[in-house]
Design a protein around this motif. Structure first.
Motif, PDB file in Angstrom:
ATOM      1  N   TRP A 121       0.837  -1.210   0.000  1.00  0.00           N
ATOM      2  CA  TRP A 121       0.000   0.000   0.000  1.00  0.00           C
ATOM      3  C   TRP A 121       0.866   1.251   0.000  1.00  0.00           C
ATOM      4  O   TRP A 121       0.930   1.956  -0.990  1.00  0.00           O
ATOM      5  CB  TRP A 121      -0.938  -0.014   1.212  1.00  0.00           C
ATOM      6  N   GLY A 122       1.530   1.527   1.077  1.00  0.00           N
ATOM      7  CA  GLY A 122       2.348   2.731   1.175  1.00  0.00           C
ATOM      8  C   GLY A 122       3.808   2.406   0.968  1.00  0.00           C
ATOM      9  O   GLY A 122       4.248   1.275   1.155  1.00  0.00           O
ATOM     10  N   SER A 139       1.013  -9.563   8.011  1.00  0.00           N
ATOM     11  CA  SER A 139       2.057  -9.442   9.033  1.00  0.00           C
ATOM     12  C   SER A 139       3.417  -9.758   8.416  1.00  0.00           C
ATOM     13  O   SER A 139       3.522 -10.690   7.619  1.00  0.00           O
ATOM     14  CB  SER A 139       1.765 -10.394  10.185  1.00  0.00           C
ATOM     15  N   PRO A 140       4.419  -8.952   8.672  1.00  0.00           N
ATOM     16  CA  PRO A 140       4.584  -7.978   9.748  1.00  0.00           C
ATOM     17  C   PRO A 140       4.050  -6.568   9.444  1.00  0.00           C
ATOM     18  O   PRO A 140       4.313  -5.639  10.188  1.00  0.00           O
ATOM     19  CB  PRO A 140       6.092  -7.949   9.952  1.00  0.00           C
ATOM     20  N   TYR A 141       3.334  -6.377   8.353  1.00  0.00           N
ATOM     21  CA  TYR A 141       2.656  -5.138   7.958  1.00  0.00           C
ATOM     22  C   TYR A 141       3.597  -4.033   7.479  1.00  0.00           C
ATOM     23  O   TYR A 141       3.149  -3.107   6.811  1.00  0.00           O
ATOM     24  CB  TYR A 141       1.731  -4.607   9.059  1.00  0.00           C
ATOM     25  N   ILE A 142       4.873  -4.092   7.824  1.00  0.00           N
ATOM     26  CA  ILE A 142       5.880  -3.204   7.226  1.00  0.00           C
ATOM     27  C   ILE A 142       7.129  -4.034   6.936  1.00  0.00           C
ATOM     28  O   ILE A 142       7.460  -4.962   7.670  1.00  0.00           O
ATOM     29  CB  ILE A 142       6.264  -1.981   8.095  1.00  0.00           C
ATOM     30  N   THR A 143       7.786  -3.677   5.844  1.00  0.00           N
ATOM     31  CA  THR A 143       9.062  -4.276   5.495  1.00  0.00           C
ATOM     32  C   THR A 143      10.024  -3.137   5.239  1.00  0.00           C
ATOM     33  O   THR A 143       9.715  -2.217   4.485  1.00  0.00           O
ATOM     34  CB  THR A 143       8.930  -5.182   4.249  1.00  0.00           C
ATOM     35  N   ILE A 144      11.161  -3.188   5.917  1.00  0.00           N
ATOM     36  CA  ILE A 144      12.154  -2.120   5.820  1.00  0.00           C
ATOM     37  C   ILE A 144      13.393  -2.673   5.115  1.00  0.00           C
ATOM     38  O   ILE A 144      13.922  -3.713   5.498  1.00  0.00           O
ATOM     39  CB  ILE A 144      12.528  -1.572   7.215  1.00  0.00           C
ATOM     40  N   TYR A 145      13.813  -1.952   4.074  1.00  0.00           N
ATOM     41  CA  TYR A 145      14.994  -2.333   3.305  1.00  0.00           C
ATOM     42  C   TYR A 145      16.101  -1.308   3.498  1.00  0.00           C
ATOM     43  O   TYR A 145      15.838  -0.116   3.683  1.00  0.00           O
ATOM     44  CB  TYR A 145      14.667  -2.396   1.808  1.00  0.00           C
ATOM     45  N   LYS A 146      17.326  -1.782   3.397  1.00  0.00           N
ATOM     46  CA  LYS A 146      18.501  -0.903   3.351  1.00  0.00           C
ATOM     47  C   LYS A 146      19.120  -1.070   1.980  1.00  0.00           C
ATOM     48  O   LYS A 146      19.345  -2.194   1.509  1.00  0.00           O
ATOM     49  CB  LYS A 146      19.504  -1.268   4.444  1.00  0.00           C
ATOM     50  N   ARG A 147      19.358   0.074   1.318  1.00  0.00           N
ATOM     51  CA  ARG A 147      19.921   0.062  -0.029  1.00  0.00           C
ATOM     52  C   ARG A 147      21.437   0.159   0.029  1.00  0.00           C
ATOM     53  O   ARG A 147      22.000   0.970   0.755  1.00  0.00           O
ATOM     54  CB  ARG A 147      19.373   1.234  -0.853  1.00  0.00           C
ATOM     55  N   SER A 148      22.094  -0.680  -0.761  1.00  0.00           N
ATOM     56  CA  SER A 148      23.525  -0.587  -0.995  1.00  0.00           C
ATOM     57  C   SER A 148      23.695  -0.700  -2.503  1.00  0.00           C
ATOM     58  O   SER A 148      23.431  -1.760  -3.082  1.00  0.00           O
ATOM     59  CB  SER A 148      24.271  -1.709  -0.271  1.00  0.00           C
ATOM     60  N   GLY A 149      24.054   0.401  -3.143  1.00  0.00           N
ATOM     61  CA  GLY A 149      24.084   0.412  -4.609  1.00  0.00           C
ATOM     62  C   GLY A 149      22.672   0.194  -5.114  1.00  0.00           C
ATOM     63  O   GLY A 149      21.752   0.884  -4.699  1.00  0.00           O
ATOM     64  N   ASP A 150      22.495  -0.798  -5.973  1.00  0.00           N
ATOM     65  CA  ASP A 150      21.166  -1.106  -6.518  1.00  0.00           C
ATOM     66  C   ASP A 150      20.508  -2.293  -5.815  1.00  0.00           C
ATOM     67  O   ASP A 150      19.511  -2.829  -6.296  1.00  0.00           O
ATOM     68  CB  ASP A 150      21.274  -1.425  -8.018  1.00  0.00           C
ATOM     69  N   THR A 151      21.057  -2.703  -4.680  1.00  0.00           N
ATOM     70  CA  THR A 151      20.526  -3.854  -3.944  1.00  0.00           C
ATOM     71  C   THR A 151      19.781  -3.393  -2.702  1.00  0.00           C
ATOM     72  O   THR A 151      20.294  -2.588  -1.922  1.00  0.00           O
ATOM     73  CB  THR A 151      21.669  -4.812  -3.551  1.00  0.00           C
ATOM     74  N   THR A 165      -3.109  -4.156   8.868  1.00  0.00           N
ATOM     75  CA  THR A 165      -2.653  -3.790   7.526  1.00  0.00           C
ATOM     76  C   THR A 165      -2.045  -2.393   7.511  1.00  0.00           C
ATOM     77  O   THR A 165      -2.664  -1.432   7.965  1.00  0.00           O
ATOM     78  CB  THR A 165      -3.829  -3.851   6.532  1.00  0.00           C
ATOM     79  N   GLY A 166      -0.821  -2.305   6.985  1.00  0.00           N
ATOM     80  CA  GLY A 166      -0.166  -1.008   6.826  1.00  0.00           C
ATOM     81  C   GLY A 166      -0.642  -0.333   5.553  1.00  0.00           C
ATOM     82  O   GLY A 166      -0.623  -0.948   4.487  1.00  0.00           O
ATOM     83  N   TYR A 167      -1.100   0.908   5.684  1.00  0.00           N
ATOM     84  CA  TYR A 167      -1.623   1.635   4.518  1.00  0.00           C
ATOM     85  C   TYR A 167      -0.731   2.784   4.073  1.00  0.00           C
ATOM     86  O   TYR A 167      -0.711   3.139   2.903  1.00  0.00           O
ATOM     87  CB  TYR A 167      -3.022   2.177   4.812  1.00  0.00           C
ATOM     88  N   GLY A 168      -0.023   3.385   4.992  1.00  0.00           N
ATOM     89  CA  GLY A 168       0.836   4.509   4.638  1.00  0.00           C
ATOM     90  C   GLY A 168       2.059   4.526   5.523  1.00  0.00           C
ATOM     91  O   GLY A 168       2.047   3.997   6.641  1.00  0.00           O
ATOM     92  N   VAL A 169       3.124   5.134   5.032  1.00  0.00           N
ATOM     93  CA  VAL A 169       4.382   5.176   5.763  1.00  0.00           C
ATOM     94  C   VAL A 169       5.121   6.452   5.383  1.00  0.00           C
ATOM     95  O   VAL A 169       5.035   6.907   4.246  1.00  0.00           O
ATOM     96  CB  VAL A 169       5.211   3.899   5.475  1.00  0.00           C
ATOM     97  N   ALA A 170       5.821   7.044   6.368  1.00  0.00           N
ATOM     98  CA  ALA A 170       6.580   8.272   6.107  1.00  0.00           C
ATOM     99  C   ALA A 170       7.760   8.384   7.065  1.00  0.00           C
ATOM    100  O   ALA A 170       7.665   7.982   8.233  1.00  0.00           O
ATOM    101  CB  ALA A 170       5.688   9.501   6.260  1.00  0.00           C
ATOM    102  N   PHE A 171       8.853   8.927   6.554  1.00  0.00           N
ATOM    103  CA  PHE A 171      10.005   9.281   7.372  1.00  0.00           C
ATOM    104  C   PHE A 171       9.968  10.774   7.646  1.00  0.00           C
ATOM    105  O   PHE A 171       9.477  11.547   6.820  1.00  0.00           O
ATOM    106  CB  PHE A 171      11.313   8.988   6.619  1.00  0.00           C
ATOM    107  N   ASP A 172      10.533  11.195   8.787  1.00  0.00           N
ATOM    108  CA  ASP A 172      10.703  12.625   9.023  1.00  0.00           C
ATOM    109  C   ASP A 172      11.901  13.108   8.199  1.00  0.00           C
ATOM    110  O   ASP A 172      12.589  12.300   7.563  1.00  0.00           O
ATOM    111  CB  ASP A 172      10.882  12.938  10.518  1.00  0.00           C
ATOM    112  N   LEU A 178      10.103   7.083  11.814  1.00  0.00           N
ATOM    113  CA  LEU A 178       9.323   6.407  10.793  1.00  0.00           C
ATOM    114  C   LEU A 178       7.923   6.201  11.364  1.00  0.00           C
ATOM    115  O   LEU A 178       7.768   5.655  12.454  1.00  0.00           O
ATOM    116  CB  LEU A 178       9.966   5.045  10.469  1.00  0.00           C
ATOM    117  N   ALA A 179       6.911   6.652  10.647  1.00  0.00           N
ATOM    118  CA  ALA A 179       5.526   6.489  11.088  1.00  0.00           C
ATOM    119  C   ALA A 179       4.782   5.621  10.087  1.00  0.00           C
ATOM    120  O   ALA A 179       4.985   5.723   8.873  1.00  0.00           O
ATOM    121  CB  ALA A 179       4.840   7.853  11.202  1.00  0.00           C
TER     122      ALA A 179
END
Length: 183
Positions: A121-122, A139-151, A165-172, A178-179
């Motif tokens: 969704w978001g 579940s887990p309703y959010i997945t967080i990735y760390k980018r290194s180059g194109d990976t 269910t996660g619908y939206g996400v934003a960083f400050d 992270l909200a």
């Protein structure tokens, strides 16, 4: 229906511009500008699920579709702060499609080895473009990735997860907070 309306601000007045000559093929769900205001991406229902425009003055011209499209109805869309990466969440697996921009060409990157667990969704990049978070339906309703180059590599889930269910996400603006909005 045009599925997108673009306004130009002059002080406190917002004036509708003429629509692009080539419109999204289905109703829009997400929209994002790159940091320079040159590129505008619209995620939408109906193939190709993503429509990308290049702005020149007040004119928005549709770019050719990426050669590899999202696999389902587009939901969220975001650019990283440099305008190099464009991420689209969508209805069908792999639930996230990430593109790298080179000039006016958007090329799909390889899928992350660990994918979101349900409909995306978001989606949001942190201000540095290092972290990408997807809000999704299972579940887990959010997945967080760390980018290194194109990976993009999935990080461990937070110890306390959203409760639905996660619908939206934003960083400050610092990338410290992270909200996530959820069911």
């Amino acid at each position: 229906s045009p599925y997108i309306t673009i306004y130009k601000r002059n002080e406190d007045t917002f004036t509708k511009l003429s629509g692009p000559s080539s419109l999204p093929t289905g109703y829009g769900f997400g929209v994002a500008f790159d940091s320079t205001g040159t590129y505008l991406a619209v995620s939408h229902y109906e193939s190709p699920y993503i429509t990308i425009y290049k702005r020149s003055g007040d004119t928005f011209t549709k770019l050719p579709n990426p050669s590899t499209l999202p696999t389902g109805d587009g939901r969220g869309v975001t650019f990283d702060s440099t305008g190099t990466y464009l991420a689209v969440t969508h209805y069908n697996s792999p639930y996230i499609t990430i593109y790298e921009r080179n000039g006016d060409t958007f090329t799909k990157l390889s899928n992350p080895s660990s994918l979101p667990e349900g409909t995306g969704w978001g989606v949001a990049f942190d201000p540095t473009g290092t972290y990408l978070t997807v809000a999704h339906s299972s579940s887990p309703y959010i997945t967080i990735y760390k980018r290194s180059g194109d990976t993009f590599t999935k990080l461990s889930d937070p110890s306390t997860l959203p409760t639905g269910t996660g619908y939206g996400v934003a960083f400050d603006s610092t990338g410290t907070y992270l909200a996530v909005v959820h069911g």
